[in-house]
Write a protein that holds these residues in place. Structure first.
Motif, PDB file in Angstrom:
ATOM      1  N   VAL A  82     -17.671  -2.993   3.688  1.00 44.77           N
ATOM      2  CA  VAL A  82     -17.931  -1.987   2.671  1.00 44.77           C
ATOM      3  C   VAL A  82     -18.638  -2.638   1.485  1.00 44.77           C
ATOM      4  O   VAL A  82     -18.373  -3.782   1.133  1.00 44.77           O
ATOM      5  N   GLY A  83     -19.562  -1.875   0.906  1.00 50.22           N
ATOM      6  CA  GLY A  83     -20.268  -2.314  -0.294  1.00 50.22           C
ATOM      7  C   GLY A  83     -20.538  -1.133  -1.196  1.00 50.22           C
ATOM      8  O   GLY A  83     -20.061  -0.019  -0.953  1.00 50.22           O
ATOM      9  N   ASP A  84     -21.320  -1.353  -2.236  1.00 51.37           N
ATOM     10  CA  ASP A  84     -21.547  -0.314  -3.235  1.00 51.37           C
ATOM     11  C   ASP A  84     -22.986   0.180  -3.281  1.00 51.37           C
ATOM     12  O   ASP A  84     -23.409   0.779  -4.269  1.00 51.37           O
ATOM     13  N   ASP A  85     -23.743  -0.042  -2.216  1.00 54.43           N
ATOM     14  CA  ASP A  85     -25.081   0.548  -2.101  1.00 54.43           C
ATOM     15  C   ASP A  85     -24.952   1.867  -1.370  1.00 54.43           C
ATOM     16  O   ASP A  85     -24.545   1.904  -0.196  1.00 54.43           O
ATOM     17  N   THR A  86     -25.287   2.966  -2.035  1.00 57.88           N
ATOM     18  CA  THR A  86     -25.072   4.289  -1.452  1.00 57.88           C
ATOM     19  C   THR A  86     -26.149   4.692  -0.447  1.00 57.88           C
ATOM     20  O   THR A  86     -26.147   5.829   0.029  1.00 57.88           O
ATOM     21  N   HIS A  87     -27.045   3.799  -0.103  1.00 59.52           N
ATOM     22  CA  HIS A  87     -27.884   4.042   1.071  1.00 59.52           C
ATOM     23  C   HIS A  87     -27.049   3.898   2.338  1.00 59.52           C
ATOM     24  O   HIS A  87     -27.312   4.544   3.347  1.00 59.52           O
ATOM     25  N   ASN A  88     -26.072   2.989   2.278  1.00 58.61           N
ATOM     26  CA  ASN A  88     -25.210   2.700   3.428  1.00 58.61           C
ATOM     27  C   ASN A  88     -24.025   1.879   2.952  1.00 58.61           C
ATOM     28  O   ASN A  88     -24.042   0.660   3.021  1.00 58.61           O
ATOM     29  N   ASN A  89     -22.990   2.579   2.484  1.00 59.44           N
ATOM     30  CA  ASN A  89     -21.817   1.872   1.974  1.00 59.44           C
ATOM     31  C   ASN A  89     -21.132   1.025   3.040  1.00 59.44           C
ATOM     32  O   ASN A  89     -20.600  -0.041   2.740  1.00 59.44           O
ATOM     33  N   VAL A  90     -21.132   1.515   4.269  1.00 61.62           N
ATOM     34  CA  VAL A  90     -20.403   0.852   5.344  1.00 61.62           C
ATOM     35  C   VAL A  90     -21.376   0.338   6.397  1.00 61.62           C
ATOM     36  O   VAL A  90     -22.218   1.098   6.899  1.00 61.62           O
ATOM     37  N   LEU A  91     -21.284  -0.957   6.688  1.00 64.04           N
ATOM     38  CA  LEU A  91     -22.081  -1.572   7.751  1.00 64.04           C
ATOM     39  C   LEU A  91     -21.126  -2.029   8.842  1.00 64.04           C
ATOM     40  O   LEU A  91     -20.074  -2.597   8.560  1.00 64.04           O
ATOM     41  N   ILE A  92     -21.505  -1.796  10.099  1.00 61.31           N
ATOM     42  CA  ILE A  92     -20.678  -2.207  11.235  1.00 61.31           C
ATOM     43  C   ILE A  92     -21.491  -3.158  12.112  1.00 61.31           C
ATOM     44  O   ILE A  92     -22.541  -2.788  12.639  1.00 61.31           O
ATOM     45  N   TYR A  93     -20.990  -4.392  12.233  1.00 57.85           N
ATOM     46  CA  TYR A  93     -21.650  -5.449  12.999  1.00 57.85           C
ATOM     47  C   TYR A  93     -20.863  -5.740  14.276  1.00 57.85           C
ATOM     48  O   TYR A  93     -19.645  -5.519  14.338  1.00 57.85           O
ATOM     49  N   ASP A  94     -21.574  -6.317  15.267  1.00 59.31           N
ATOM     50  CA  ASP A  94     -20.844  -7.020  16.318  1.00 59.31           C
ATOM     51  C   ASP A  94     -20.755  -8.490  15.901  1.00 59.31           C
ATOM     52  O   ASP A  94     -21.285  -8.892  14.856  1.00 59.31           O
ATOM     53  N   LYS A  95     -20.070  -9.319  16.689  1.00 63.82           N
ATOM     54  CA  LYS A  95     -19.825 -10.694  16.266  1.00 63.82           C
ATOM     55  C   LYS A  95     -21.075 -11.580  16.314  1.00 63.82           C
ATOM     56  O   LYS A  95     -21.062 -12.684  15.760  1.00 63.82           O
ATOM     57  N   SER A  96     -22.139 -11.076  16.935  1.00 65.80           N
ATOM     58  CA  SER A  96     -23.392 -11.834  16.933  1.00 65.80           C
ATOM     59  C   SER A  96     -24.203 -11.590  15.670  1.00 65.80           C
ATOM     60  O   SER A  96     -25.207 -12.267  15.435  1.00 65.80           O
ATOM     61  N   GLY A  97     -23.784 -10.619  14.850  1.00 62.32           N
ATOM     62  CA  GLY A  97     -24.533 -10.268  13.651  1.00 62.32           C
ATOM     63  C   GLY A  97     -25.450  -9.074  13.834  1.00 62.32           C
ATOM     64  O   GLY A  97     -26.188  -8.711  12.917  1.00 62.32           O
ATOM     65  N   LYS A  98     -25.397  -8.435  14.993  1.00 60.62           N
ATOM     66  CA  LYS A  98     -26.214  -7.248  15.245  1.00 60.62           C
ATOM     67  C   LYS A  98     -25.584  -6.032  14.569  1.00 60.62           C
ATOM     68  O   LYS A  98     -24.383  -5.812  14.660  1.00 60.62           O
ATOM     69  N   LEU A  99     -26.411  -5.222  13.907  1.00 60.28           N
ATOM     70  CA  LEU A  99     -25.927  -4.015  13.268  1.00 60.28           C
ATOM     71  C   LEU A  99     -25.723  -2.925  14.309  1.00 60.28           C
ATOM     72  O   LEU A  99     -26.626  -2.594  15.067  1.00 60.28           O
ATOM     73  N   LEU A 100     -24.517  -2.361  14.327  1.00 62.06           N
ATOM     74  CA  LEU A 100     -24.182  -1.310  15.279  1.00 62.06           C
ATOM     75  C   LEU A 100     -24.236   0.077  14.661  1.00 62.06           C
ATOM     76  O   LEU A 100     -24.565   1.048  15.339  1.00 62.06           O
ATOM     77  N   ASP A 101     -23.897   0.166  13.382  1.00 65.20           N
ATOM     78  CA  ASP A 101     -23.860   1.470  12.722  1.00 65.20           C
ATOM     79  C   ASP A 101     -23.864   1.258  11.215  1.00 65.20           C
ATOM     80  O   ASP A 101     -23.510   0.170  10.729  1.00 65.20           O
ATOM     81  N   ALA A 102     -24.243   2.296  10.485  1.00 69.06           N
ATOM     82  CA  ALA A 102     -24.218   2.267   9.025  1.00 69.06           C
ATOM     83  C   ALA A 102     -24.010   3.688   8.532  1.00 69.06           C
ATOM     84  O   ALA A 102     -24.624   4.620   9.037  1.00 69.06           O
ATOM     85  N   TRP A 103     -23.133   3.839   7.540  1.00 70.77           N
ATOM     86  CA  TRP A 103     -22.890   5.164   6.981  1.00 70.77           C
ATOM     87  C   TRP A 103     -22.285   5.027   5.585  1.00 70.77           C
ATOM     88  O   TRP A 103     -21.933   3.934   5.154  1.00 70.77           O
ATOM     89  N   GLY A 104     -22.150   6.162   4.894  1.00 69.64           N
ATOM     90  CA  GLY A 104     -21.579   6.172   3.549  1.00 69.64           C
ATOM     91  C   GLY A 104     -22.652   6.258   2.492  1.00 69.64           C
ATOM     92  O   GLY A 104     -23.456   5.331   2.333  1.00 69.64           O
TER      93      GLY A 104
END
Length: 367
Positions: A82-104
């Motif tokens: 979780v972060g405070d950028d409202t383009h995408n508050n929540v980032l979801i990674y796999d353990k390799s560092g690949k982005l799986l999803d973003a929302w918020g």
């Protein structure tokens, strides 16, 4: 000779020169020369790590961040930040560092993130410091419950400041909220959002008081009943309470302005947001923007199940004199304001940073 062999030879030669007292490139220049992974190892004792600086890097034009505040791992092994950028508050990674999803897109003060599993499903609890709310969501962003200003529940007066920084979920589903940037209480609610009690006596240096109650977690270690571990960041310590708010002990961490406690197996991990290289009299003032600290500093601290510091990746080696822990400070300029640590099932760490030039999470690979 391959490039990797040349880099390793350069590192070995540099180390050899240092041992002879010859001039060498400063440590921070070595760090800058290898953005992906540094050849040296950080940490102490059994807790040592290789640094993967660019593990979580993304396209800033598409998935920007301001402050990467906190991260948890869900039951599927995904790393949720979780972060405070409202383009995408929540980032979801796999353990390799690949982005799986973003929302918020509405959590302007996206700060705290806790995960709770009810026995079948994962749920997130987001602490929004600017919105003054704790929001329970599904892992794909559906909002299920909101806990707002404590005056709505008879816990505060309307004029009392409420800026929640963290939450933790008890064994029966009770919700513990740390009002770390507000009035310095821990607020206990039922799983359905009904107010139970305030824990602590507000801001101060007394046994039952907090100075920046930044984090809270449930500690299940040991044979007794689970307990609450609560951060008092400006006092450089954690405080332990029973689940119904009775003080037990204080764990002092001199020099370390710790964020939330994170329990994994028998160890306790925490990001150190900054360190103090001089004596800091926490009894004189409330921490907002500490003036007696090293700007831009930070490291990770790791404690065993007895409350003893065993490793400080990026910081000085923990030292005890006559059983008393000595002041800890940043030693290597790898991190800037470590705000949280997430531990995966391979014992690797993922470090989130505040006010770190919009940096993405860093991975520390256990060695």
């Amino acid at each position: 000779m391959t490039k990797s062999n040349m880099n390793r030879r350069t590192f070995i030669n540099t180390t050899a020169k240092a041992s002879l007292g010859l001039a060498v490139v400063p440590h921070f220049n070595i760090l800058k020369s290898k953005p992906e992974m540094y050849d040296h190892i950080i940490g102490h004792g059994d807790f040592k790590y290789k640094v993967h600086k660019s593990w979580g890097d993304l396209d800033r034009a598409i998935t920007p961040v301001k402050n990467c505040h906190e991260m948890v791992m869900d039951s599927q092994g995904r790393l949720i930040m979780v972060g405070d950028d409202t383009h995408n508050n929540v980032l979801i990674y796999d353990k390799s560092g690949k982005l799986l999803d973003a929302w918020g897109v509405r959590y302007k003060g996206g700060h705290g993130l806790s995960l709770w599993n009810d026995g079948s499903d994962d749920f997130l609890f987001i602490a929004d410091t600017k919105g003054g709310e704790i929001i329970k969501t599904t892992t794909d962003g559906k909002e299920l419950m909101i806990i707002g200003h404590p005056s709505l529940y008879g816990a505060y007066d309307k004029k009392d400041k409420f800026k929640p920084t963290e939450s933790a979920i008890g064994p029966n589903g009770d919700i513990y909220i740390a009002d770390g940037y507000g009035s310095q209480y821990i607020l206990q609610f039922t799983k359905d959002g009904e107010f139970i009690r305030k824990i602590g006596e507000g801001n101060g240096t007394g046994q039952n008081q907090f100075q920046t109650a930044h984090g809270v977690c449930i500690d299940y270690r040991g044979k007794g009943e689970p307990t609450l571990l609560i951060t008092s960041r400006a006092s450089n310590c954690f405080k332990r309470f029973t689940l119904d708010g009775v003080y037990i002990e204080q764990i002092d961490l001199p020099g370390a302005f710790v964020c939330r406690p994170v329990i994994h197996n028998d160890s306790l991990y925490s990001g150190v947001c900054w360190s103090s290289e001089i004596d800091y009299d926490a009894s004189r003032r409330m921490e907002t923007h500490p003036t007696k600290t090293s700007p831009g500093s930070g490291f990770v601290t790791i404690l065993d199940d007895k409350g003893k510091v065993v490793s400080n990746p990026g910081g000085t080696k923990p030292k005890y004199k006559k059983g008393k822990l000595q002041r800890m400070v940043q030693e290597q300029p790898i991190f800037r304001h470590c705000h949280d640590v997430c531990v995966d099932n391979d014992e690797n760490l993922y470090v989130c940073q505040w006010n770190a030039n919009k940096a993405y999470p860093i991975k520390l690979e256990r060695v």
